[in-house]
Design a protein around this motif. Structure first.
Motif, mmCIF file in Angstrom:
data_model
loop_
_atom_site.group_PDB
_atom_site.id
_atom_site.type_symbol
_atom_site.label_atom_id
_atom_site.label_comp_id
_atom_site.label_asym_id
_atom_site.label_seq_id
_atom_site.Cartn_x
_atom_site.Cartn_y
_atom_site.Cartn_z
ATOM 1 N N VAL A 138 -14.135 -2.618 2.756
ATOM 2 C CA VAL A 138 -14.211 -4.052 2.463
ATOM 3 C C VAL A 138 -14.319 -4.870 3.743
ATOM 4 O O VAL A 138 -14.944 -5.940 3.762
ATOM 5 C CB VAL A 138 -12.988 -4.490 1.626
ATOM 6 C CG1 VAL A 138 -12.870 -5.997 1.572
ATOM 7 C CG2 VAL A 138 -13.088 -3.924 0.214
ATOM 8 N N GLU A 139 -13.728 -4.354 4.825
ATOM 9 C CA GLU A 139 -13.766 -5.072 6.095
ATOM 10 C C GLU A 139 -15.157 -5.075 6.725
ATOM 11 O O GLU A 139 -15.486 -5.959 7.521
ATOM 12 C CB GLU A 139 -12.766 -4.439 7.079
ATOM 13 C CG GLU A 139 -11.309 -4.559 6.672
ATOM 14 C CD GLU A 139 -10.824 -5.998 6.687
ATOM 15 O OE1 GLU A 139 -11.307 -6.777 7.537
ATOM 16 O OE2 GLU A 139 -9.982 -6.346 5.837
ATOM 17 N N HIS A 140 -15.985 -4.097 6.371
ATOM 18 C CA HIS A 140 -17.276 -3.938 7.063
ATOM 19 C C HIS A 140 -18.499 -4.071 6.155
ATOM 20 O O HIS A 140 -19.618 -4.216 6.650
ATOM 21 C CB HIS A 140 -17.330 -2.570 7.756
ATOM 22 C CG HIS A 140 -16.293 -2.399 8.821
ATOM 23 N ND1 HIS A 140 -15.063 -1.811 8.575
ATOM 24 C CD2 HIS A 140 -16.285 -2.747 10.136
ATOM 25 C CE1 HIS A 140 -14.351 -1.801 9.693
ATOM 26 N NE2 HIS A 140 -15.064 -2.349 10.653
ATOM 27 N N ASP A 199 -14.069 -14.176 -4.180
ATOM 28 C CA ASP A 199 -14.826 -14.769 -3.068
ATOM 29 C C ASP A 199 -16.318 -14.888 -3.388
ATOM 30 O O ASP A 199 -16.887 -15.979 -3.349
ATOM 31 C CB ASP A 199 -14.640 -13.931 -1.793
ATOM 32 C CG ASP A 199 -13.196 -13.921 -1.315
ATOM 33 O OD1 ASP A 199 -12.438 -14.829 -1.708
ATOM 34 O OD2 ASP A 199 -12.816 -12.993 -0.575
ATOM 35 N N SER A 232 0.829 -1.203 0.000
ATOM 36 C CA SER A 232 0.000 0.000 0.000
ATOM 37 C C SER A 232 0.867 1.258 0.000
ATOM 38 O O SER A 232 0.574 2.235 -0.695
ATOM 39 C CB SER A 232 -0.919 0.014 1.230
ATOM 40 O OG SER A 232 -1.824 -1.071 1.192
ATOM 41 N N PHE A 250 -12.152 -9.143 -4.073
ATOM 42 C CA PHE A 250 -12.981 -9.944 -3.166
ATOM 43 C C PHE A 250 -14.294 -10.339 -3.833
ATOM 44 O O PHE A 250 -14.805 -11.444 -3.596
ATOM 45 C CB PHE A 250 -13.258 -9.147 -1.881
ATOM 46 C CG PHE A 250 -12.010 -8.774 -1.141
ATOM 47 C CD1 PHE A 250 -11.434 -9.660 -0.246
ATOM 48 C CD2 PHE A 250 -11.392 -7.549 -1.360
ATOM 49 C CE1 PHE A 250 -10.272 -9.326 0.438
ATOM 50 C CE2 PHE A 250 -10.227 -7.201 -0.687
ATOM 51 C CZ PHE A 250 -9.663 -8.093 0.214
ATOM 52 N N GLY A 275 -10.025 -0.137 1.682
ATOM 53 C CA GLY A 275 -9.618 -1.144 2.671
ATOM 54 C C GLY A 275 -10.578 -1.269 3.833
ATOM 55 O O GLY A 275 -11.130 -2.354 4.090
ATOM 56 N N PRO A 276 -10.849 -0.184 4.569
ATOM 57 C CA PRO A 276 -11.801 -0.278 5.685
ATOM 58 C C PRO A 276 -13.208 -0.660 5.245
ATOM 59 O O PRO A 276 -13.912 -1.384 5.968
ATOM 60 C CB PRO A 276 -11.780 1.144 6.272
ATOM 61 C CG PRO A 276 -10.469 1.712 5.849
ATOM 62 C CD PRO A 276 -10.189 1.127 4.509
#
Length: 406
Positions: A357-359, A237, A49, A233, A354-355
């Motif tokens: 995709v986490e939530h 996924d 990054s 993702f 990034g954040p």
């Protein structure tokens, strides 16, 4: 908005386009190689990054200075001196493996790119007649896209067969190719040695229509940059695709851009307007919204080709619009401002992805980004529907042609 007063210099355009293709290929070759170097060295996503940010942030931060240099300095001097320094940096990179040093050297390379990009783009209107600028821009964009398309595969082969040093030395050679092209090109901007040239007054915010276009484009670019993270993702996924299929989908967007460069490069000048730019900006986001509904990865290939086609139209149209709506003596600053908006938006998109995709689920994110990128340019349409005339020419012509061939 001065264009060349003689015939279009296709030989010069070919040199600039060819050198741009070689340089872009070298840059992406180096970027792919350096990412592999960090990964093979056991460094995580934070290092990668940091590498991406180092390659992007200087382009946005240095835009005001780089634009003024592009409008004041001799274009040949910039395109010879800066790439020579960049070639030296690439040679040092070839023998560097420490992450902090790699990131710092990449940031220096990006500083050089911040100065050469507006110079190269501002040369196109000086080489082409008004009616040929779209085609000239399409040729330049095509060369760059081909470089982007070839670089990852070439990096994989070279790293596997010759190690990580060879691709970086090739990148150094690509900068020398740009030096050679700069010496061979006869068209020059501000090419009067020893003479101080007053800058033509220009600010982006003074042209509301152009500011709306750049703002809408920046918003969509931020979303597309986020998609570069989200799609990994979503495709791998959510859609359970193989790495091979993921590569095909990713390549489809670039293939669409190549097609878009050719298609939109043939659009007549009177049809290239700011509303037309907003239309293709919206068109580049619509496939993202549609892609959120697919049940299999192969459906994304035609959608990504369509999105890339509109992306190619954006690149061609924005070059023509910026050249047409700004005084020739301000082309460097105008193209630097456009680059700053695009690069800055890209950095914001990468940082936000990034954040998110986490939530948030990838499918929902894909739909939200696509919808946002579709609505914003359409909302800007009423603001530019009654488009004011292009900016009048003020100040002297910034173009000097060498006496050779005149």
């Amino acid at each position: 908005m001065s264009f060349t007063s003689g015939g279009t210099r296709w030989a010069d355009i070919g040199l600039i386009a060819g050198s741009r293709g070689v340089s872009v290929c070298g840059d992406f070759l180096a970027a792919t190689t350096l990412a592999l170097v960090l990964q093979q060295g056991g460094h995580g996503g934070l290092a990668v990054s940091a590498l991406l940010l180092a390659a992007s942030v200087p382009l946005a931060l240095l835009a005001p200075v780089a634009g003024r240099v592009a409008d004041r300095a001799d274009s040949r001097t910039v395109l010879v001196c800066v790439p020579l320094v960049q070639a030296g940096i690439c040679v040092v990179l070839a023998y560097t493996s420490r992450p902090a040093a790699v990131v710092g050297l990449v940031a220096l390379l990006a500083c050089g790119l911040a100065f050469t990009q507006p110079v190269l783009t501002a040369l196109l209107p000086a080489m082409a007649r008004r009616e040929d600028l779209a085609k000239a821009s399409g040729l330049s964009q095509t060369a760059g896209n081909l470089g982007m398309l070839l670089a990852p595969a070439l990096a994989g082969v070279l790293v596997g067969q010759a190690g990580t040093r060879a691709p970086l030395l090739i990148d150094a050679a690509s900068y020398l190719a740009l030096v050679g092209a700069a010496l061979a090109v006869r068209t020059r901007r501000k090419g009067v040695a020893g003479v101080k040239v007053a800058l033509v007054p220009w600010r982006l915010r003074d042209d509301r229509t152009l500011a709306v276009m750049v703002g809408a484009l920046a918003v969509v670019i931020a979303g597309v940059s986020a998609i570069n993270v989200v799609e990994v993702f979503f495709i791998r996924d959510t859609l359970a695709a193989s790495t091979t299929v993921f590569g095909l989908v990713a390549a489809a967007w670039t293939a669409g851009m190549l097609l878009g460069n050719a298609v939109f490069g043939r659009v007549p000048p009177h049809r290239i307007t700011v509303p037309a730019v907003l239309a293709v900006v919206a068109g580049s986001s619509a496939p993202l919204l549609a892609g959120a509904a697919v049940t299999g990865p192969y459906w994304l290939i035609p959608l990504w080709i369509a999105g890339g086609l509109c992306n190619g139209g954006i690149n061609v149209f924005t070059t023509v619009i910026v050249a047409r709506r700004t005084p020739s003596g301000a082309h460097g600053r105008a193209f630097a401002a456009l680059s700053a908006a695009v690069q800055g938006a890209g950095v914001i998109g990468l940082l936000a992805a990034g954040p998110l995709v986490e939530h948030v689920g990838p499918r929902l994110l894909m739909a939200a980004i696509g919808a946002f990128g579709l609505v914003v340019p359409l909302a800007g349409m009423p603001l530019v529907r009654r488009e004011p005339p292009s900016h009048p020419v003020r100040g002297g012509s910034p173009v000097q042609r060498d006496s050779v061939g005149e």
